[in-house]
Motif scaffolding. Structure first.
Motif, PDB file in Angstrom:
ATOM      1  N   GLU A  60       3.694   5.924  10.507  1.00  0.00           N
ATOM      2  CA  GLU A  60       2.570   6.827  10.227  1.00  0.00           C
ATOM      3  C   GLU A  60       1.932   6.426   8.891  1.00  0.00           C
ATOM      4  OE1 GLU A  60       2.048   9.694  12.300  1.00  0.00           O
ATOM      5  OE2 GLU A  60       0.199   9.984  11.123  1.00  0.00           O
TER       6      GLU A  60
ATOM      7  N   TRP B 151      -4.677   4.193   2.837  1.00  0.00           N
ATOM      8  CA  TRP B 151      -3.581   4.674   1.982  1.00  0.00           C
ATOM      9  C   TRP B 151      -2.901   3.494   1.301  1.00  0.00           C
ATOM     10  CZ3 TRP B 151       1.416   4.221   0.565  1.00  0.00           C
ATOM     11  CH2 TRP B 151       1.984   5.280  -0.147  1.00  0.00           C
TER      12      TRP B 151
ATOM     13  N   ARG C 109       8.216   4.317   6.194  1.00  0.00           N
ATOM     14  CA  ARG C 109       6.877   3.982   5.680  1.00  0.00           C
ATOM     15  C   ARG C 109       6.830   3.917   4.156  1.00  0.00           C
ATOM     16  NH1 ARG C 109       2.988   9.344   6.248  1.00  0.00           N
ATOM     17  NH2 ARG C 109       4.221  10.696   4.888  1.00  0.00           N
ATOM     18  N   ASN C 110       7.799   4.564   3.498  1.00  0.00           N
ATOM     19  CA  ASN C 110       7.819   4.544   2.027  1.00  0.00           C
ATOM     20  C   ASN C 110       8.097   3.154   1.460  1.00  0.00           C
ATOM     21  OD1 ASN C 110       7.614   7.468   1.162  1.00  0.00           O
ATOM     22  ND2 ASN C 110       9.252   7.566   2.694  1.00  0.00           N
TER      23      ASN C 110
ATOM     24  N   LEU D  23       5.603  -2.288   1.555  1.00  0.00           N
ATOM     25  CA  LEU D  23       5.484  -2.812   0.194  1.00  0.00           C
ATOM     26  C   LEU D  23       5.847  -4.293   0.052  1.00  0.00           C
ATOM     27  CD1 LEU D  23       7.253   0.127  -1.716  1.00  0.00           C
ATOM     28  CD2 LEU D  23       4.786  -0.310  -1.584  1.00  0.00           C
TER      29      LEU D  23
ATOM     30  N   LEU E  56      16.639   2.747  -6.902  1.00  0.00           N
ATOM     31  CA  LEU E  56      16.191   1.564  -6.152  1.00  0.00           C
ATOM     32  C   LEU E  56      17.402   0.664  -5.923  1.00  0.00           C
ATOM     33  CD1 LEU E  56      14.007  -0.243  -4.957  1.00  0.00           C
ATOM     34  CD2 LEU E  56      13.309  -0.885  -7.258  1.00  0.00           C
TER      35      LEU E  56
ATOM     36  N   GLN F  99      14.332   3.251  -1.930  1.00  0.00           N
ATOM     37  CA  GLN F  99      13.567   3.438  -3.165  1.00  0.00           C
ATOM     38  C   GLN F  99      13.032   4.859  -3.264  1.00  0.00           C
ATOM     39  OE1 GLN F  99      10.634   0.866  -5.721  1.00  0.00           O
ATOM     40  NE2 GLN F  99       9.477   1.563  -3.953  1.00  0.00           N
TER      41      GLN F  99
ATOM     42  N   GLY G 249      10.274   6.072  -4.725  1.00  0.00           N
ATOM     43  CA  GLY G 249       9.047   5.444  -5.236  1.00  0.00           C
ATOM     44  C   GLY G 249       8.463   6.152  -6.441  1.00  0.00           C
TER      45      GLY G 249
ATOM     46  N   PHE H 248       8.055   4.529 -10.014  1.00  0.00           N
ATOM     47  CA  PHE H 248       6.676   4.363 -10.484  1.00  0.00           C
ATOM     48  C   PHE H 248       6.542   4.826 -11.939  1.00  0.00           C
ATOM     49  CE2 PHE H 248       2.267   5.586 -11.049  1.00  0.00           C
ATOM     50  CZ  PHE H 248       1.591   4.515 -10.482  1.00  0.00           C
TER      51      PHE H 248
ATOM     52  N   HIS I 175       4.463  -8.715 -12.824  1.00  0.00           N
ATOM     53  CA  HIS I 175       5.138  -8.561 -11.538  1.00  0.00           C
ATOM     54  C   HIS I 175       4.219  -7.757 -10.613  1.00  0.00           C
ATOM     55  CE1 HIS I 175       7.893  -7.641  -8.416  1.00  0.00           C
ATOM     56  NE2 HIS I 175       7.993  -6.364  -8.735  1.00  0.00           N
TER      57      HIS I 175
ATOM     58  N   ARG J  68      -1.610  -0.262  -9.379  1.00  0.00           N
ATOM     59  CA  ARG J  68      -1.781   0.800 -10.383  1.00  0.00           C
ATOM     60  C   ARG J  68      -0.861   0.583 -11.593  1.00  0.00           C
ATOM     61  NH1 ARG J  68      -0.600   6.065  -7.801  1.00  0.00           N
ATOM     62  NH2 ARG J  68       0.622   4.874  -6.309  1.00  0.00           N
ATOM     63  N   ILE J  69       0.335   0.024 -11.359  1.00  0.00           N
ATOM     64  CA  ILE J  69       1.234  -0.284 -12.481  1.00  0.00           C
ATOM     65  C   ILE J  69       0.645  -1.443 -13.293  1.00  0.00           C
ATOM     66  CG2 ILE J  69       3.556  -1.079 -13.133  1.00  0.00           C
ATOM     67  CD1 ILE J  69       4.611   0.172 -10.522  1.00  0.00           C
TER      68      ILE J  69
ATOM     69  N   ASN K 216       4.830  -7.196  -2.488  1.00  0.00           N
ATOM     70  CA  ASN K 216       5.851  -7.379  -3.517  1.00  0.00           C
ATOM     71  C   ASN K 216       6.884  -8.387  -3.006  1.00  0.00           C
ATOM     72  OD1 ASN K 216       7.916  -7.191  -5.363  1.00  0.00           O
ATOM     73  ND2 ASN K 216       7.968  -4.953  -5.411  1.00  0.00           N
TER      74      ASN K 216
ATOM     75  N   PHE L  95       9.173  -5.323 -14.094  1.00  0.00           N
ATOM     76  CA  PHE L  95      10.050  -4.151 -14.066  1.00  0.00           C
ATOM     77  C   PHE L  95      10.663  -4.080 -12.677  1.00  0.00           C
ATOM     78  CE2 PHE L  95      11.596   0.059 -13.676  1.00  0.00           C
ATOM     79  CZ  PHE L  95      11.905   0.471 -14.972  1.00  0.00           C
ATOM     80  N   GLY L  96      11.967  -3.798 -12.600  1.00  0.00           N
ATOM     81  CA  GLY L  96      12.572  -3.741 -11.271  1.00  0.00           C
ATOM     82  C   GLY L  96      13.885  -2.998 -11.212  1.00  0.00           C
TER      83      GLY L  96
HETATM   84  O1  UT7 Z   1       9.103  -3.844  -7.715  1.00  0.00           O
HETATM   85  C1  UT7 Z   1      10.190  -3.060  -8.090  1.00  0.00           C
HETATM   86  C2  UT7 Z   1       9.799  -1.774  -8.661  1.00  0.00           C
HETATM   87  N1  UT7 Z   1       9.116  -0.951  -7.705  1.00  0.00           N
HETATM   88  C3  UT7 Z   1       7.965  -0.390  -8.023  1.00  0.00           C
HETATM   89  O2  UT7 Z   1       7.466  -0.624  -9.091  1.00  0.00           O
HETATM   90  C4  UT7 Z   1       7.351   0.577  -7.049  1.00  0.00           C
HETATM   91  C5  UT7 Z   1       7.015   1.866  -7.734  1.00  0.00           C
HETATM   92  N2  UT7 Z   1       6.476   2.892  -6.861  1.00  0.00           N
HETATM   93  C6  UT7 Z   1       5.281   2.775  -6.245  1.00  0.00           C
HETATM   94  O3  UT7 Z   1       4.628   1.756  -6.315  1.00  0.00           O
HETATM   95  C7  UT7 Z   1       4.724   3.990  -5.548  1.00  0.00           C
HETATM   96  O4  UT7 Z   1       5.520   5.101  -5.864  1.00  0.00           O
HETATM   97  C8  UT7 Z   1       4.638   3.862  -3.999  1.00  0.00           C
HETATM   98  C9  UT7 Z   1       3.551   2.876  -3.631  1.00  0.00           C
HETATM   99  C10 UT7 Z   1       5.969   3.406  -3.445  1.00  0.00           C
HETATM  100  C11 UT7 Z   1       4.252   5.224  -3.405  1.00  0.00           C
HETATM  101  O5  UT7 Z   1       3.032   5.681  -3.963  1.00  0.00           O
HETATM  102  P1  UT7 Z   1       2.903   7.157  -4.569  1.00  0.00           P
HETATM  103  O6  UT7 Z   1       1.503   7.345  -4.942  1.00  0.00           O
HETATM  104  O7  UT7 Z   1       3.938   7.271  -5.644  1.00  0.00           O
HETATM  105  O8  UT7 Z   1       3.232   8.030  -3.328  1.00  0.00           O
HETATM  106  P2  UT7 Z   1       4.377   9.124  -3.192  1.00  0.00           P
HETATM  107  O9  UT7 Z   1       5.702   8.440  -3.059  1.00  0.00           O
HETATM  108  O10 UT7 Z   1       4.202  10.120  -4.271  1.00  0.00           O
HETATM  109  O11 UT7 Z   1       3.945   9.760  -1.831  1.00  0.00           O
HETATM  110  C12 UT7 Z   1       2.758  10.510  -1.703  1.00  0.00           C
HETATM  111  C13 UT7 Z   1       2.621  10.904  -0.254  1.00  0.00           C
HETATM  112  C14 UT7 Z   1       3.896  11.474   0.326  1.00  0.00           C
HETATM  113  O12 UT7 Z   1       3.523  12.508   1.217  1.00  0.00           O
HETATM  114  P3  UT7 Z   1       3.709  14.044   0.797  1.00  0.00           P
HETATM  115  O13 UT7 Z   1       5.169  14.181   0.507  1.00  0.00           O
HETATM  116  O14 UT7 Z   1       2.849  14.224  -0.409  1.00  0.00           O
HETATM  117  O15 UT7 Z   1       3.241  14.746   2.009  1.00  0.00           O
HETATM  118  C15 UT7 Z   1       4.493  10.343   1.099  1.00  0.00           C
HETATM  119  O16 UT7 Z   1       5.284  10.754   2.174  1.00  0.00           O
HETATM  120  O17 UT7 Z   1       2.344   9.737   0.508  1.00  0.00           O
HETATM  121  C16 UT7 Z   1       3.258   9.653   1.591  1.00  0.00           C
HETATM  122  N3  UT7 Z   1       3.488   8.247   1.928  1.00  0.00           N
HETATM  123  C17 UT7 Z   1       2.679   7.578   2.763  1.00  0.00           C
HETATM  124  N4  UT7 Z   1       1.568   7.929   3.442  1.00  0.00           N
HETATM  125  C18 UT7 Z   1       0.984   6.995   4.184  1.00  0.00           C
HETATM  126  C19 UT7 Z   1       4.462   7.430   1.506  1.00  0.00           C
HETATM  127  N5  UT7 Z   1       4.325   6.219   2.066  1.00  0.00           N
HETATM  128  C20 UT7 Z   1       3.226   6.281   2.845  1.00  0.00           C
HETATM  129  C21 UT7 Z   1       2.568   5.352   3.673  1.00  0.00           C
HETATM  130  N6  UT7 Z   1       1.463   5.762   4.310  1.00  0.00           N
HETATM  131  N7  UT7 Z   1       3.005   4.089   3.810  1.00  0.00           N
END
Ligand code: UT7
Length: 333
Positions: free
Chosen positions: A32, A37, A155-156, A160, A195, A220, A222, A226, A257, A262-263, A287, A317-318
């Motif tokens: 989904e 997004w 999907r989370n 990525l 993570l 993760q 996320g 983040f 990296h 956004r990071i 990634n 960062f990881g």
């Molecule tokens: O490389 C190693 C280190 N890793 C990172 O640096 C990654 C760090 N984290 C991130 O880049 C971001 O947190 C993500 C890209 C993973 C997620 O973005 P976000 O803006 O932080 O989204 P969120 O996790 O806060 O989720 C917001 C909403 C959630 O829905 P609800 O709970 O608000 O209803 C998620 O379920 O987005 C939903 N969501 C998605 N929707 C559509 C999460 N994944 C998806 C998706 N498609 N793929």
């Protein structure tokens, strides 16, 4: 007798990405999610998948690509360091498999595990071997087959990550104004729960239960990652810049990296660096963990965008958490 001081400089680069492309549409059909997004939250449009072969195959291909561009022969390589979190096997080390595949018959090597900071940790390690005066040709390769540990029902995380490898050759220079000038590296294991991949190690040996509980996939939180990644990468990049008396105008490129656009933007903002001076390939590959920074260097160098003497700030960062930044003065024409 005082030995000559040496710096490690990058004298060749190379990379490999598999042909198979997974675009955002592909993910719309299996989880989904939607293209809008994914692009707006991450910057990713496509990533690659290694269908036949493992991390060592990608690493070997990246090194062979590098060797095509230099007079250095595989037999002359002293050390191979493979930064990866997706080794072919627990043992032997992926470095052994790579050594055999490229015919580096005089090299020793090892794997280094520092997740998305793996390339920076391996760069510092390889540079220390060069600076010691004992080794003359060190290959550092970041290679990760992230699709092997991605859960295509989550999907989370599944949107990525992608597969890639990229390598650099480090050689000594007596001109200490070139090469790896400075690094700041950190670990904080209290971040381990945000993570990780829990299954298959000595803590949770592989069993039907670990498979049923999806413990062989990336987990993760996320949001948590983040928050610390934005601060961690922005702070350390600023710190290494200031420590070396660099102003934003002195920097040719930030090489971040590629986990989330956004990071990357937050890091560039903190450093006062405009968008044109930030290396980006996340839109094409997602990634790729240890391969992100060297693949950016390779692509920008090959596009003629890097010139000798350019000041570069590399930052990552990881998982771990691990993080760091490096100041490199580019040595290739
Ligand atoms: O490389 C190693 C280190 N890793 C990172 O640096 C990654 C760090 N984290 C991130 O880049 C971001 O947190 C993500 C890209 C993973 C997620 O973005 P976000 O803006 O932080 O989204 P969120 O996790 O806060 O989720 C917001 C909403 C959630 O829905 P609800 O709970 O608000 O209803 C998620 O379920 O987005 C939903 N969501 C998605 N929707 C559509 C999460 N994944 C998806 C998706 N498609 N793929």
């Amino acid at each position: 007798m005082q030995s000559t001081k040496l710096n490690a400089q990058i004298t060749a680069v190379g990379m490999y990405v598999p042909d198979k492309v997974l675009d955002n549409k592909y993910f719309e059909e299996i989880v989904e999610t939607n293209d809008e997004w994914i692009v707006s939250r991450t910057g990713i449009k496509e990533r690659r998948k290694m269908e036949n072969g493992a991390t060592s195959d990608m690493a070997a291909n990246a090194i062979l690509d590098l060797l095509k561009t230099t007079s250095v022969k595989a037999e002359e390589i002293d050390v191979i360091i493979v930064a990866t979190v997706t080794p072919d096997m627990f043992f032997p080390a992926t470095a052994c498999l790579v050594q055999d595949k490229i015919g580096a018959k005089n090299a020793w090597g090892f794997d280094l595990s520092a997740a998305c900071s793996g390339f920076l940790f391996a760069l510092q390690t390889g540079a220390a071997l060069i600076e010691s005066g004992r080794y003359k040709k060190v290959i550092v390769v970041g290679s990760d087959k992230m699709t092997a540990i991605s859960d295509y029902t989550d999907r989370n995380t599944c949107i990525l990550f992608g597969d890639a490898a990229s390598a650099i050759l480090l050689e000594p220079t007596e001109d200490l104004s070139y090469g790896l000038i400075d690094t700041l590296l950190y670990t904080d294991g209290s971040g381990k729960d945000a993570l990780n991949m829990k299954g298959g190690g000595s803590l949770n040996p592989s069993s039907h239960e670990t498979v049923d509980n999806k413990m062989h996939y990336i987990y993760q939180d996320g949001k948590a990652v983040f928050k610390v990644a934005v601060k961690g990468m922005a702070d350390i990049s600023y710190e290494v810049m200031k420590k070396n008396n660099l102003e934003s105008d002195d920097i040719a490129y930030l090489v971040p990296h590629q986990a989330n656009l956004r990071i990357i933007d937050a890091t560039a903002n903190r450093m006062g660096i405009e968008k044109e001076k930030v290396m980006i390939n996340i839109h094409k590959y997602g990634n790729t963990t240890a391969a992100t920074i060297p693949s950016c260097l390779t692509e920008y160098y090959r596009a003629g965008k890097l010139k000798k003497g350019d000041n570069l700030i590399l930052a990552a960062f990881g998982a771990g958490y691990t993080w760091g930044a490096a100041y490199v003065k580019w040595s290739l024409d």
